[in-house]
Structures are given as C-alpha cells and as structure tokens.
Motif scaffolding. Sequence first.
Motif, PDB file in Angstrom:
ATOM      1  N   GLU A   2     -13.251 -23.320 -79.336  1.00  0.00           N
ATOM      2  CA  GLU A   2     -14.171 -24.049 -78.480  1.00  0.00           C
ATOM      3  C   GLU A   2     -15.589 -24.066 -79.049  1.00  0.00           C
ATOM      4  O   GLU A   2     -16.301 -25.083 -78.935  1.00  0.00           O
ATOM      5  N   LYS A   3     -15.996 -22.972 -79.656  1.00  0.00           N
ATOM      6  CA  LYS A   3     -17.331 -22.949 -80.267  1.00  0.00           C
ATOM      7  C   LYS A   3     -17.423 -23.949 -81.408  1.00  0.00           C
ATOM      8  O   LYS A   3     -18.422 -24.661 -81.558  1.00  0.00           O
ATOM      9  N   HIS A   4     -16.356 -24.017 -82.188  1.00  0.00           N
ATOM     10  CA  HIS A   4     -16.329 -24.955 -83.324  1.00  0.00           C
ATOM     11  C   HIS A   4     -16.465 -26.401 -82.856  1.00  0.00           C
ATOM     12  O   HIS A   4     -17.276 -27.162 -83.391  1.00  0.00           O
ATOM     13  N   ILE A   5     -15.683 -26.789 -81.845  1.00  0.00           N
ATOM     14  CA  ILE A   5     -15.736 -28.197 -81.429  1.00  0.00           C
ATOM     15  C   ILE A   5     -17.033 -28.490 -80.691  1.00  0.00           C
ATOM     16  O   ILE A   5     -17.569 -29.607 -80.789  1.00  0.00           O
ATOM     17  N   PHE A   6     -17.578 -27.495 -79.979  1.00  0.00           N
ATOM     18  CA  PHE A   6     -18.874 -27.690 -79.325  1.00  0.00           C
ATOM     19  C   PHE A   6     -19.968 -27.923 -80.355  1.00  0.00           C
ATOM     20  O   PHE A   6     -20.804 -28.835 -80.205  1.00  0.00           O
ATOM     21  N   GLN A   7     -19.972 -27.114 -81.403  1.00  0.00           N
ATOM     22  CA  GLN A   7     -20.999 -27.250 -82.439  1.00  0.00           C
ATOM     23  C   GLN A   7     -20.898 -28.572 -83.187  1.00  0.00           C
ATOM     24  O   GLN A   7     -21.850 -29.002 -83.833  1.00  0.00           O
ATOM     25  N   ASN A   8     -19.751 -29.234 -83.072  1.00  0.00           N
ATOM     26  CA  ASN A   8     -19.563 -30.523 -83.723  1.00  0.00           C
ATOM     27  C   ASN A   8     -19.603 -31.696 -82.740  1.00  0.00           C
ATOM     28  O   ASN A   8     -19.136 -32.790 -83.052  1.00  0.00           O
ATOM     29  N   GLY A   9     -20.190 -31.461 -81.552  1.00  0.00           N
ATOM     30  CA  GLY A   9     -20.496 -32.575 -80.671  1.00  0.00           C
ATOM     31  C   GLY A   9     -19.587 -32.789 -79.485  1.00  0.00           C
ATOM     32  O   GLY A   9     -19.701 -33.814 -78.809  1.00  0.00           O
ATOM     33  N   THR A  10     -18.680 -31.848 -79.191  1.00  0.00           N
ATOM     34  CA  THR A  10     -17.815 -31.990 -78.020  1.00  0.00           C
ATOM     35  C   THR A  10     -18.370 -31.157 -76.869  1.00  0.00           C
ATOM     36  O   THR A  10     -18.520 -29.938 -76.986  1.00  0.00           O
ATOM     37  N   ILE A  11     -18.680 -31.823 -75.771  1.00  0.00           N
ATOM     38  CA  ILE A  11     -19.160 -31.158 -74.554  1.00  0.00           C
ATOM     39  C   ILE A  11     -17.931 -30.723 -73.761  1.00  0.00           C
ATOM     40  O   ILE A  11     -17.055 -31.535 -73.476  1.00  0.00           O
ATOM     41  N   ILE A  12     -17.871 -29.448 -73.395  1.00  0.00           N
ATOM     42  CA  ILE A  12     -16.655 -28.882 -72.814  1.00  0.00           C
ATOM     43  C   ILE A  12     -16.871 -28.474 -71.363  1.00  0.00           C
ATOM     44  O   ILE A  12     -17.837 -27.775 -71.028  1.00  0.00           O
ATOM     45  N   PHE A  13     -15.950 -28.925 -70.506  1.00  0.00           N
ATOM     46  CA  PHE A  13     -15.895 -28.480 -69.110  1.00  0.00           C
ATOM     47  C   PHE A  13     -14.522 -27.862 -68.870  1.00  0.00           C
ATOM     48  O   PHE A  13     -13.505 -28.469 -69.219  1.00  0.00           O
ATOM     49  N   LYS A  14     -14.501 -26.681 -68.238  1.00  0.00           N
ATOM     50  CA  LYS A  14     -13.230 -26.033 -67.923  1.00  0.00           C
ATOM     51  C   LYS A  14     -13.208 -25.727 -66.424  1.00  0.00           C
ATOM     52  O   LYS A  14     -14.069 -24.985 -65.935  1.00  0.00           O
ATOM     53  N   PHE A  15     -12.258 -26.326 -65.727  1.00  0.00           N
ATOM     54  CA  PHE A  15     -12.163 -26.165 -64.276  1.00  0.00           C
ATOM     55  C   PHE A  15     -10.876 -25.440 -63.900  1.00  0.00           C
ATOM     56  O   PHE A  15      -9.782 -25.882 -64.279  1.00  0.00           O
ATOM     57  N   PHE A  16     -11.025 -24.365 -63.155  1.00  0.00           N
ATOM     58  CA  PHE A  16      -9.864 -23.704 -62.568  1.00  0.00           C
ATOM     59  C   PHE A  16      -9.794 -24.113 -61.104  1.00  0.00           C
ATOM     60  O   PHE A  16     -10.708 -23.830 -60.326  1.00  0.00           O
ATOM     61  N   LEU A  17      -8.712 -24.798 -60.728  1.00  0.00           N
ATOM     62  CA  LEU A  17      -8.524 -25.237 -59.352  1.00  0.00           C
ATOM     63  C   LEU A  17      -7.919 -24.073 -58.565  1.00  0.00           C
ATOM     64  O   LEU A  17      -6.742 -23.755 -58.708  1.00  0.00           O
ATOM     65  N   HIS A  18      -8.756 -23.459 -57.758  1.00  0.00           N
ATOM     66  CA  HIS A  18      -8.435 -22.188 -57.086  1.00  0.00           C
ATOM     67  C   HIS A  18      -7.778 -22.476 -55.740  1.00  0.00           C
ATOM     68  O   HIS A  18      -8.425 -22.921 -54.791  1.00  0.00           O
ATOM     69  N   LEU A  19      -6.472 -22.241 -55.679  1.00  0.00           N
ATOM     70  CA  LEU A  19      -5.649 -22.577 -54.514  1.00  0.00           C
ATOM     71  C   LEU A  19      -5.149 -21.297 -53.845  1.00  0.00           C
ATOM     72  O   LEU A  19      -4.830 -20.323 -54.527  1.00  0.00           O
ATOM     73  N   SER A  20      -5.059 -21.313 -52.512  1.00  0.00           N
ATOM     74  CA  SER A  20      -4.490 -20.170 -51.805  1.00  0.00           C
ATOM     75  C   SER A  20      -2.970 -20.247 -51.821  1.00  0.00           C
ATOM     76  O   SER A  20      -2.385 -21.332 -51.922  1.00  0.00           O
ATOM     77  N   LYS A  21      -2.333 -19.105 -51.700  1.00  0.00           N
ATOM     78  CA  LYS A  21      -0.866 -19.070 -51.668  1.00  0.00           C
ATOM     79  C   LYS A  21      -0.336 -19.803 -50.437  1.00  0.00           C
ATOM     80  O   LYS A  21       0.690 -20.498 -50.491  1.00  0.00           O
ATOM     81  N   LYS A  22      -1.068 -19.696 -49.335  1.00  0.00           N
ATOM     82  CA  LYS A  22      -0.661 -20.385 -48.102  1.00  0.00           C
ATOM     83  C   LYS A  22      -0.686 -21.893 -48.284  1.00  0.00           C
ATOM     84  O   LYS A  22       0.243 -22.601 -47.872  1.00  0.00           O
ATOM     85  N   GLU A  23      -1.754 -22.403 -48.933  1.00  0.00           N
ATOM     86  CA  GLU A  23      -1.843 -23.855 -49.129  1.00  0.00           C
ATOM     87  C   GLU A  23      -0.802 -24.333 -50.128  1.00  0.00           C
ATOM     88  O   GLU A  23      -0.253 -25.436 -49.975  1.00  0.00           O
ATOM     89  N   GLN A  24      -0.488 -23.524 -51.147  1.00  0.00           N
ATOM     90  CA  GLN A  24       0.581 -23.933 -52.059  1.00  0.00           C
ATOM     91  C   GLN A  24       1.899 -24.072 -51.303  1.00  0.00           C
ATOM     92  O   GLN A  24       2.667 -25.023 -51.537  1.00  0.00           O
TER      93      GLN A  24
END
Length: 292
Positions: A169-191
């Motif tokens: 990720e550091k390599h691709i960021f340094q070469n112009g890729t903007i990185i977003f990482k999203f963890f979709l946090h779900l409850s066991k009840k809702e699953q």
Amino acid sequence: MKKIKSKDFRITKKISLKDIPTLNMLDSNEAELEEKLLETREKLGEFQDVLYAHGKYAVLICLQGIDTAGKDSLIREVFKDFNSRGVVVHSFKAPSSIEKKHDYLWRHYLALPARGKFSVFNRTHYENVIATRVHPEYILSENIPGIDSIDDITDEFWKMRFEQINNFEKHIFQNGTIIFKFFLHLSKKEQKNRLIRRIEKKDKNWKFSPGDLKERELWDDYQVCFEEAINNTSTPYAPWYVIPSDSKDAARLIVADIIFDELKEYKNIEEPELPEEIQSKLNEYKNQLENE
C-alpha cells in the motif's frame, strides 16, 4: 442531520471492535439519509470527471466486511453517478489455478486503477490475512516454500503478511494511488436478520448458501481477525475507517461523505487548462465551425 467527520471513523490507534457501535443513524431518518446521499454522490461523480482530466492520481476503494454487511448494494448506490468508464469494480473470489502460481498480491496489482480512474475492491487483499487466518488450510494451496503444514503457519507468518501488505500500500500510494479502506461493521443480530430475509424473499434466494451458516459459526474468529488486520495495517497513507453498518442507508452516506471530504483536500487535482495558443484562438475555431 449530524455532520459526518472522517476523523470520527478513521482508525489511528488500536481498537476493539466490540467497543465500536454497529449503528449510527446520524440523527436522521432513512428519507433524509437517501436525499443527502444523492447530493454527495453527484459531487463524487463531478470529482471523478476532474480526476480523469487531471490524470495524475488514481483512487482505490477497499471494502471488507462479514457476509451480508452490504458491500454490493453500497457499491451500487454510492457510485451511481460515475461515468462507467471511470470506475471498475473487482470482486475477489477464491484464487484461480493461474493466480496460485503467483504470490498472493499479484492479482491485486493487476486490478489496481489506472491514473484518472477509481477501482473498488469488493473484498480485497485482506482476505489473505482474514479468511486464510480463519481457515489456515487455504495457505497450503499457495505452495509457499517452507510452509508444508498448518503447523508452519506461525504468528510470525501473519506479522510478515501485515508488513508485506503495508509495503504494498505504501508503494502504490507513493506512486499516486489514493487509498480508502472501509470495514463495514455489522452486528451478529443484524446479520441473522439479513440471512433470514435472503431465505424469505424469493428474489434474494440466490444470495443464500448453507455455507453462510457454517461461516456464521466462526463469527468470533472472524471478528478477531478483522480487528488484528485493522490494528496492524491502518496507516497515515492507507487508513482504515470502521463504518457502523446495521443501517445500510447510513453506512452508504458515511462512506460517500468520507471519500468526497478526503478527496477534496487534494487541491492540486483540477482540470488542466488549454495551452495558451489554443485558448487564444477559441473564438476563431468556433467561428470556423459555425461558418461551415
């Protein structure tokens, strides 16, 4: 409506997922959330046009979450106003026989966005420290030198993988890729509720698999692996955002707002100007066309 601030969801220190809420309605109802999403995704679509014209940055959106967390529908709703040529979605399933002949990051390198474009990873390179950690037998199919049995897959092995992912990720960021990482946090009840809906609604039956229930039995194991992956790989150049996802409408808006708010901080992303010699003759070119 409560203002969405990226910093409220960005991970900058070690966290425990059980301490983070899975529901945040932003003091709004579903209709208000949907209306605000329409505004934000229109702005994102306009930004994508500028990003493409500028041509020096790429944007990588990474989505992780337990089954039924809402990744597919989030992609559909958040990126609706994009030019279809400006965004590519990659859904990473079990690696193919060809992919297994390369290192585990190879197929992800191939799917990275070109400059001026967005790529969305629906499940990501993090499956290699999440699903494979819950099911370490998967690692054996990678044919890694020195890994001949599950006993060879030690804590040091996972630390090495976290370091490799950070370097990637550091390599691709340094070469112009903007990185977003999203963890979709779900409850066991809702699953549970969403799995039941898949069974009850005929048009959703195709999404259900008995394997979903087997994986659900491993809920606690997955939560530990998600948590450790986030804690070991949330960096200034590729931060994780933990998104409360029991409400799909709220989760979509939070993700869209974070992406737009962070991207607009790149003040150097702007449409290029025409060369002066062309700019000075625009009226002449216009007249030429009009007088055909």
